[in-house]
Design an enzyme around this catalytic site. Structure first.
Site, PDB file in Angstrom:
ATOM      1  N   TYR A 138       0.991  -1.399   0.004  1.00 11.08           N
ATOM      2  CA  TYR A 138      -0.128   0.046   0.016  1.00 11.08           C
ATOM      3  C   TYR A 138       0.871   1.072  -0.052  1.00 11.08           C
ATOM      4  O   TYR A 138       1.535   1.484   0.875  1.00 11.08           O
ATOM      5  CB  TYR A 138      -0.893   0.030   1.325  1.00 11.08           C
ATOM      6  CG  TYR A 138      -1.776   1.096   1.353  1.00 11.08           C
ATOM      7  CD1 TYR A 138      -2.198   2.179   0.359  1.00 11.08           C
ATOM      8  CD2 TYR A 138      -2.784   1.088   2.641  1.00 11.08           C
ATOM      9  CE1 TYR A 138      -3.165   3.168   0.475  1.00 11.08           C
ATOM     10  CE2 TYR A 138      -3.636   2.149   2.686  1.00 11.08           C
ATOM     11  CZ  TYR A 138      -3.662   3.135   1.567  1.00 11.08           C
ATOM     12  OH  TYR A 138      -4.916   3.856   1.860  1.00 11.08           O
ATOM     13  N   LYS A 167      -0.987  -0.928  -4.323  1.00  9.93           N
ATOM     14  CA  LYS A 167      -1.975  -0.120  -4.278  1.00  9.93           C
ATOM     15  C   LYS A 167      -1.433   1.323  -4.146  1.00  9.93           C
ATOM     16  O   LYS A 167      -0.884   1.749  -3.325  1.00  9.93           O
ATOM     17  CB  LYS A 167      -2.983  -0.241  -3.174  1.00  9.93           C
ATOM     18  CG  LYS A 167      -4.119   0.684  -2.814  1.00  9.93           C
ATOM     19  CD  LYS A 167      -4.915   0.083  -1.517  1.00  9.93           C
ATOM     20  CE  LYS A 167      -5.719   1.051  -0.590  1.00  9.93           C
ATOM     21  NZ  LYS A 167      -6.291   2.128  -1.508  1.00  9.93           N
TER      22      LYS A 167
HETATM   23  O1  MN9 Z   1      -8.691   3.686  -0.443  1.00  8.19           O
HETATM   24  C1  MN9 Z   1      -9.152   6.112  -0.795  1.00  8.19           C
HETATM   25  N1  MN9 Z   1      -8.104   7.002  -0.075  1.00  8.19           N
HETATM   26  C2  MN9 Z   1      -7.995   7.489   1.007  1.00  8.19           C
HETATM   27  C3  MN9 Z   1      -8.941   5.095  -1.371  1.00  8.19           C
HETATM   28  O2  MN9 Z   1      -9.078   7.855   1.617  1.00  8.19           O
HETATM   29  C4  MN9 Z   1      -6.581   7.848   1.487  1.00  8.19           C
HETATM   30  C5  MN9 Z   1      -9.698   7.179  -1.766  1.00  8.19           C
HETATM   31  O3  MN9 Z   1     -10.938   6.377  -2.458  1.00  8.19           O
HETATM   32  C6  MN9 Z   1     -10.324   8.472  -1.458  1.00  8.19           C
HETATM   33  O4  MN9 Z   1     -10.904   8.424  -0.375  1.00  8.19           O
HETATM   34  C7  MN9 Z   1     -11.073   9.211  -2.451  1.00  8.19           C
HETATM   35  C8  MN9 Z   1     -11.251  10.631  -2.146  1.00  8.19           C
HETATM   36  O5  MN9 Z   1     -10.065  11.580  -2.238  1.00  8.19           O
HETATM   37  O6  MN9 Z   1     -10.164   9.110  -3.907  1.00  8.19           O
END
Ligand code: MN9
Length: 296
Positions: A138, A167
């Site tokens: 990640y 990821k």
């Molecule tokens: O897991 C999410 N990452 C984080 C993925 O929250 C750090 C994204 O889906 C974000 O929430 C999304 C909004 O910025 O892209």
């Protein structure tokens, strides 16, 4: 050695619902997983940033793994996020994921102490060698100050064939593309939902995202349109999604997503402190947004 095909596509980063006593709400995990399976998602990423994994005790995170696996009934690909600051805790969670039939584990790099590159790599090797499951790194530099580069990734993938994917939660799509040129040919996930088309264009095999929890259909639409060569359609759906994501960012991403799901009939509760509750204004605006999505 591992079937990489099953890791491709659209995987919600599962939100973690809490009940009135601030306990993980098993019933709502079940509902949320089934709601998304019915939409056709390819799998779930459980206990990560979106799932407030780092605000759960390890016992709670392992319970969450269990609830999600029970709801999934083997129907889609499950990735358990076991990352934390302490290697032995991560290993304990990795073993739980393996017992529960997960398809892979994933971990953020250890944070806070500014660990050396050698210490970080050893953390990943120790976790990966503790189970037979493949490992998805990640890469989330904004959260832990460690920015995985192609050279380091190559070294890690060469060390151990359990490393199968990354990821990639950064806006650096050049880095994403560079990972795809590695000899190991890793599965690479787009991490920022608001740039899914961009990530796919630069070679991503799919996406893991928080906003998929309530609007997976949009991301499945983008993915299918992109794969069939209809880039205009993929971009048009991305634009629709981004109008909503801009609101989520304004009011607080996870609390907003949980509230939208509440409106759709899945009791999600608030985020854990120190996250703060959604504002009144946010509730009013997001209740309107929720109306465009199917009830659970
Ligand atoms: O897991 C999410 N990452 C984080 C993925 O929250 C750090 C994204 O889906 C974000 O929430 C999304 C909004 O910025 O892209």
């Amino acid at each position: 050695m591992y079937d990489k095909e099953k890791f491709k596509g659209v995987l919600p980063a599962l939100l973690t619902p809490f009940d009135k006593n601030d306990k993980v709400n098993a019933k709502s995990v079940d509902k949320l997983v089934k709601y998304n399976l019915a939409k056709g998602v390819n799998g779930f990423y459980v206990g990560g940033s979106t799932g407030e994994g780092l605000l759960l005790t390890k016992e709670e995170r392992m319970d969450l793994f269990e609830y999600a696996a029970a709801a999934n009934e083997g129907k889609s690909t499950l990735i358990a996020h076991v990352g934390t600051i302490c290697t032995s805790h991560a290993i304990e969670m990795a073993k739980a994921a393996e017992r529960l039939g997960y398809d892979a584990i994933s971990a953020v790099a250890p944070y806070y102490y500014g660990f050396t590159p050698q210490q970080r790599k050893q953390y990943y090797y120790d976790i990966a060698s503790s189970v037979d499951l493949p490992m998805i790194i990640y890469n989330f530099p904004a959260a832990n100050g460690f920015n995985l580069d192609k050279g380091t990734a190559e070294e890690m993938f060469a060390h151990n064939d359990k490393f199968i994917g990354i990821k990639h939660t950064t806006a650096d799509l050049f880095a994403l593309q560079q990972f795809k040129t590695m000899k190991a040919d890793p599965i690479v996930y787009n991490g920022f939902d608001e740039m899914f088309v961009g990530g796919l264009s630069m070679g991503a095999d799919g996406g893991i995202g928080s906003t998929y929890n309530f609007m997976a259909e949009k991301f499945i639409g983008i993915y299918n349109a992109f794969r069939s060569g209809d880039i205009a359609k993929a971009c048009a759906i991305q634009t629709e999604a981004n109008e909503i994501i801009a609101l989520l960012i304004k009011y607080g991403v996870f609390a907003s997503e949980k509230y939208i799901l509440d409106c759709l009939g899945i009791e999600m509760g608030p985020c854990r402190k120190p996250f703060l509750p959604l504002s009144e204004e946010g509730r009013t605006v997001l209740a309107e947004v929720a109306k465009q999505f199917a009830k659970a």
